[in-house]
Scaffold this motif. Sequence first.
Motif, short mmCIF file in Angstrom:
data_model
loop_
_atom_site.label_atom_id
_atom_site.label_comp_id
_atom_site.label_asym_id
_atom_site.label_seq_id
_atom_site.Cartn_x
_atom_site.Cartn_y
_atom_site.Cartn_z
N LEU A 40 21.92 -41.25 -12.95
CA LEU A 40 21.20 -41.12 -14.22
C LEU A 40 21.14 -42.44 -14.97
O LEU A 40 20.09 -42.79 -15.53
N ILE A 41 22.22 -43.17 -14.96
CA ILE A 41 22.21 -44.49 -15.63
C ILE A 41 21.28 -45.45 -14.91
O ILE A 41 20.52 -46.18 -15.55
N ARG A 42 21.32 -45.44 -13.58
CA ARG A 42 20.44 -46.31 -12.81
C ARG A 42 18.97 -45.98 -13.07
O ARG A 42 18.14 -46.87 -13.25
N ASP A 43 18.64 -44.68 -13.11
CA ASP A 43 17.26 -44.28 -13.37
C ASP A 43 16.80 -44.74 -14.75
O ASP A 43 15.67 -45.19 -14.91
N ARG A 44 17.69 -44.62 -15.73
CA ARG A 44 17.32 -45.05 -17.08
C ARG A 44 17.18 -46.57 -17.15
O ARG A 44 16.22 -47.08 -17.73
N ASN A 45 18.10 -47.29 -16.54
CA ASN A 45 18.06 -48.76 -16.60
C ASN A 45 16.89 -49.34 -15.81
O ASN A 45 16.36 -50.39 -16.17
N GLU A 46 16.51 -48.68 -14.72
CA GLU A 46 15.39 -49.18 -13.92
C GLU A 46 14.05 -48.70 -14.44
O GLU A 46 13.01 -49.06 -13.90
N GLY A 47 14.06 -47.87 -15.48
CA GLY A 47 12.83 -47.46 -16.12
C GLY A 47 12.14 -46.28 -15.48
O GLY A 47 10.95 -46.05 -15.74
N LEU A 48 12.82 -45.50 -14.66
CA LEU A 48 12.18 -44.36 -14.01
C LEU A 48 11.78 -43.30 -15.03
O LEU A 48 10.69 -42.74 -14.94
N THR A 49 12.64 -43.04 -16.01
CA THR A 49 12.29 -42.01 -16.99
C THR A 49 11.10 -42.44 -17.85
O THR A 49 10.25 -41.62 -18.17
#
Length: 150
Positions: free
Chosen positions: A76-85
């Motif tokens: 979840l942190i990786r998705d948020r930091n990489e801009g997926l959301t």
Amino acid sequence: MNKLWEQLKFDGKRLVFRNPSFLIMSPGMPAFFYWLFTKLFTNPATNNREFAGSYLGSMMVYSLLITLLMGMSTALIRDRNEGLTVFLKLNHHRLENYYASFLLWNTLKNFMAIGILGMVAAYLNAITLDPVQWLSLLGLILVGKFQLCC
């Protein structure tokens, strides 16, 4: 429903098939510890079969916690930091589909890890669970998972 199916296919590839740390951490480490403490470090004076059965439960809980605390949180942190959301919002995808897919795949990964641990226990120590025990175990996994998530 079509968007949810697309999200499920996308997350399946991303969270399971392209994630080798899942295979190492969630079923691999508990299976290794189970083998280590039930076959290698055994005391002939104790009841090893009883210990192997209770230790199987401990390793299943350990596997669940590894998946929940380390796998889900880092993803979840990786998705948020990489801009997926943000990408999903900008492309008119619903974040509810993203989170539903994410929880479904993580639940399936937990079931898979528990199944692997059950097979390891059956192979190494002839520990078997009847269908009622398996269903209650899967129910407890669901309750524990949603208790930790919420």
